[in-house]
Design a protein around this motif. Sequence first.
Motif, PDB file in Angstrom:
ATOM      1  N   GLY A 162      88.818  96.721  30.274  1.00 11.76           N
ATOM      2  CA  GLY A 162      87.460  96.518  29.741  1.00 11.76           C
ATOM      3  C   GLY A 162      87.483  96.305  28.244  1.00 11.76           C
ATOM      4  N   TRP A 163      88.285  97.085  27.538  1.00 17.33           N
ATOM      5  CA  TRP A 163      88.409  96.922  26.083  1.00 17.33           C
ATOM      6  C   TRP A 163      88.984  95.555  25.750  1.00 17.33           C
ATOM      7  N   ALA A 164      90.052  95.175  26.414  1.00 18.22           N
ATOM      8  CA  ALA A 164      90.686  93.882  26.159  1.00 18.22           C
ATOM      9  C   ALA A 164      89.733  92.739  26.494  1.00 18.22           C
ATOM     10  N   LYS A 165      88.978  92.879  27.565  1.00 20.98           N
ATOM     11  CA  LYS A 165      88.019  91.846  27.952  1.00 20.98           C
ATOM     12  C   LYS A 165      86.964  91.660  26.858  1.00 20.98           C
ATOM     13  N   ASN A 166      86.485  92.746  26.293  1.00 18.54           N
ATOM     14  CA  ASN A 166      85.505  92.658  25.209  1.00 18.54           C
ATOM     15  C   ASN A 166      86.080  91.991  23.972  1.00 18.54           C
ATOM     16  N   VAL A 167      87.329  92.307  23.645  1.00 17.31           N
ATOM     17  CA  VAL A 167      87.992  91.688  22.500  1.00 17.31           C
ATOM     18  C   VAL A 167      88.137  90.179  22.737  1.00 17.31           C
ATOM     19  N   PHE A 168      88.610  89.807  23.898  1.00 14.95           N
ATOM     20  CA  PHE A 168      88.778  88.378  24.212  1.00 14.95           C
ATOM     21  C   PHE A 168      87.414  87.673  24.190  1.00 14.95           C
ATOM     22  N   ALA A 169      86.407  88.272  24.812  1.00 17.25           N
ATOM     23  CA  ALA A 169      85.093  87.638  24.905  1.00 17.25           C
ATOM     24  C   ALA A 169      84.525  87.313  23.530  1.00 17.25           C
ATOM     25  N   ARG A 170      84.743  88.206  22.574  1.00 22.78           N
ATOM     26  CA  ARG A 170      84.249  87.958  21.204  1.00 22.78           C
ATOM     27  C   ARG A 170      84.921  86.759  20.574  1.00 22.78           C
ATOM     28  N   SER A 171      86.171  86.523  20.918  1.00 23.17           N
ATOM     29  CA  SER A 171      86.897  85.411  20.281  1.00 23.17           C
ATOM     30  C   SER A 171      86.852  84.129  21.114  1.00 23.17           C
ATOM     31  N   MET A 172      86.261  84.201  22.309  1.00 22.64           N
ATOM     32  CA  MET A 172      86.145  83.010  23.166  1.00 22.64           C
ATOM     33  C   MET A 172      84.752  82.403  22.977  1.00 22.64           C
ATOM     34  N   ALA A 173      84.594  81.614  21.941  1.00 23.59           N
ATOM     35  CA  ALA A 173      83.279  81.031  21.596  1.00 23.59           C
ATOM     36  C   ALA A 173      82.696  80.255  22.747  1.00 23.59           C
ATOM     37  N   VAL A 222     106.689  94.497  33.388  1.00 25.16           N
ATOM     38  CA  VAL A 222     106.919  93.057  33.205  1.00 25.16           C
ATOM     39  C   VAL A 222     105.787  92.265  33.867  1.00 25.16           C
ATOM     40  N   MET A 223     105.443  92.596  35.110  1.00 21.98           N
ATOM     41  CA  MET A 223     104.351  91.890  35.789  1.00 21.98           C
ATOM     42  C   MET A 223     103.032  92.096  35.055  1.00 21.98           C
ATOM     43  N   HIS A 224     102.786  93.315  34.597  1.00 21.70           N
ATOM     44  CA  HIS A 224     101.553  93.561  33.834  1.00 21.70           C
ATOM     45  C   HIS A 224     101.534  92.720  32.568  1.00 21.70           C
ATOM     46  N   GLY A 225     102.640  92.680  31.871  1.00 22.75           N
ATOM     47  CA  GLY A 225     102.714  91.900  30.644  1.00 22.75           C
ATOM     48  C   GLY A 225     102.525  90.421  30.884  1.00 22.75           C
ATOM     49  N   LEU A 226     103.159  89.901  31.925  1.00 27.61           N
ATOM     50  CA  LEU A 226     103.044  88.485  32.238  1.00 27.61           C
ATOM     51  C   LEU A 226     101.622  88.100  32.646  1.00 27.61           C
ATOM     52  N   ALA A 227     100.961  88.952  33.374  1.00 27.79           N
ATOM     53  CA  ALA A 227      99.636  88.630  33.909  1.00 27.79           C
ATOM     54  C   ALA A 227      98.487  88.978  32.963  1.00 27.79           C
ATOM     55  N   HIS A 228      98.724  89.839  31.989  1.00 30.92           N
ATOM     56  CA  HIS A 228      97.639  90.420  31.201  1.00 30.92           C
ATOM     57  C   HIS A 228      96.698  89.396  30.560  1.00 30.92           C
ATOM     58  N   GLY A 229      97.202  88.502  29.747  1.00 28.69           N
ATOM     59  CA  GLY A 229      96.343  87.547  29.042  1.00 28.69           C
ATOM     60  C   GLY A 229      95.593  86.632  29.997  1.00 28.69           C
ATOM     61  N   LEU A 230      96.277  86.176  31.037  1.00 24.00           N
ATOM     62  CA  LEU A 230      95.648  85.324  32.031  1.00 24.00           C
ATOM     63  C   LEU A 230      94.534  86.078  32.746  1.00 24.00           C
ATOM     64  N   LEU A 231      94.806  87.310  33.115  1.00 17.88           N
ATOM     65  CA  LEU A 231      93.810  88.124  33.809  1.00 17.88           C
ATOM     66  C   LEU A 231      92.598  88.376  32.930  1.00 17.88           C
ATOM     67  N   ILE A 232      92.806  88.765  31.698  1.00 14.66           N
ATOM     68  CA  ILE A 232      91.683  89.074  30.811  1.00 14.66           C
ATOM     69  C   ILE A 232      90.823  87.837  30.591  1.00 14.66           C
ATOM     70  N   THR A 233      91.453  86.702  30.312  1.00 10.32           N
ATOM     71  CA  THR A 233      90.701  85.460  30.102  1.00 10.32           C
ATOM     72  C   THR A 233      89.921  85.101  31.362  1.00 10.32           C
ATOM     73  N   SER A 234      90.534  85.257  32.510  1.00  8.06           N
ATOM     74  CA  SER A 234      89.871  84.959  33.780  1.00  8.06           C
ATOM     75  C   SER A 234      88.688  85.891  34.015  1.00  8.06           C
ATOM     76  N   LEU A 235      88.837  87.169  33.693  1.00  4.52           N
ATOM     77  CA  LEU A 235      87.734  88.117  33.851  1.00  4.52           C
ATOM     78  C   LEU A 235      86.539  87.715  32.991  1.00  4.52           C
ATOM     79  N   VAL A 236      86.798  87.272  31.770  1.00  2.98           N
ATOM     80  CA  VAL A 236      85.711  86.824  30.887  1.00  2.98           C
ATOM     81  C   VAL A 236      85.015  85.613  31.507  1.00  2.98           C
ATOM     82  N   LEU A 237      85.782  84.641  31.974  1.00  7.91           N
ATOM     83  CA  LEU A 237      85.184  83.443  32.563  1.00  7.91           C
ATOM     84  C   LEU A 237      84.406  83.760  33.835  1.00  7.91           C
ATOM     85  N   VAL A 238      84.925  84.669  34.646  1.00  5.05           N
ATOM     86  CA  VAL A 238      84.198  85.074  35.851  1.00  5.05           C
ATOM     87  C   VAL A 238      82.835  85.631  35.467  1.00  5.05           C
ATOM     88  N   GLU A 239      82.793  86.503  34.476  1.00  8.37           N
ATOM     89  CA  GLU A 239      81.510  87.071  34.049  1.00  8.37           C
ATOM     90  C   GLU A 239      80.580  85.991  33.515  1.00  8.37           C
TER      91      GLU A 239
END
Length: 118
Positions: free
Chosen positions: A107-118, A73-90
């Motif tokens: 890492g895979w999810a971060k790459n997927v998000f980064a491609r769609s975060m123009a 549950v905690m992983h699910g709740l935090a996942h999208g926020l964490l991935i988006t934050s990791l992209v912005l940090v980079e």
Amino acid sequence: MSYPFECGNRTVWDAGYHSGQLFASLARGAAEFLDVPAGLTPTREGGCEVDPAALLTFTERLYGHYASTNSEVMHGLAHGLLITSLVLVERTGGTVPLRPEHEASLGWAKNVFARSMA
């Protein structure tokens, strides 16, 4: 309509209006939970100014909490926020080292998000 995330004079994410608002709102809530600032300051123009150091601290703390539990549950709740934050940090020049057990999936999810975060 967009919701830009600016770091100095550079746009690090030109989010869609609703995506940007939701991310900023989730980050504020998580920052309160984690007792650290999120590093995102709303602007008059309708976006956020990003403080790279504060965002890095917030993301490290969020990842530390994520990594310290096996709760799905905690992983699910935090996942999208964490991935988006990791992209912005980079995009602001930082990095959050991931534990070996998380490198592939996050890492895979971060790459997927980064491609769609123009």
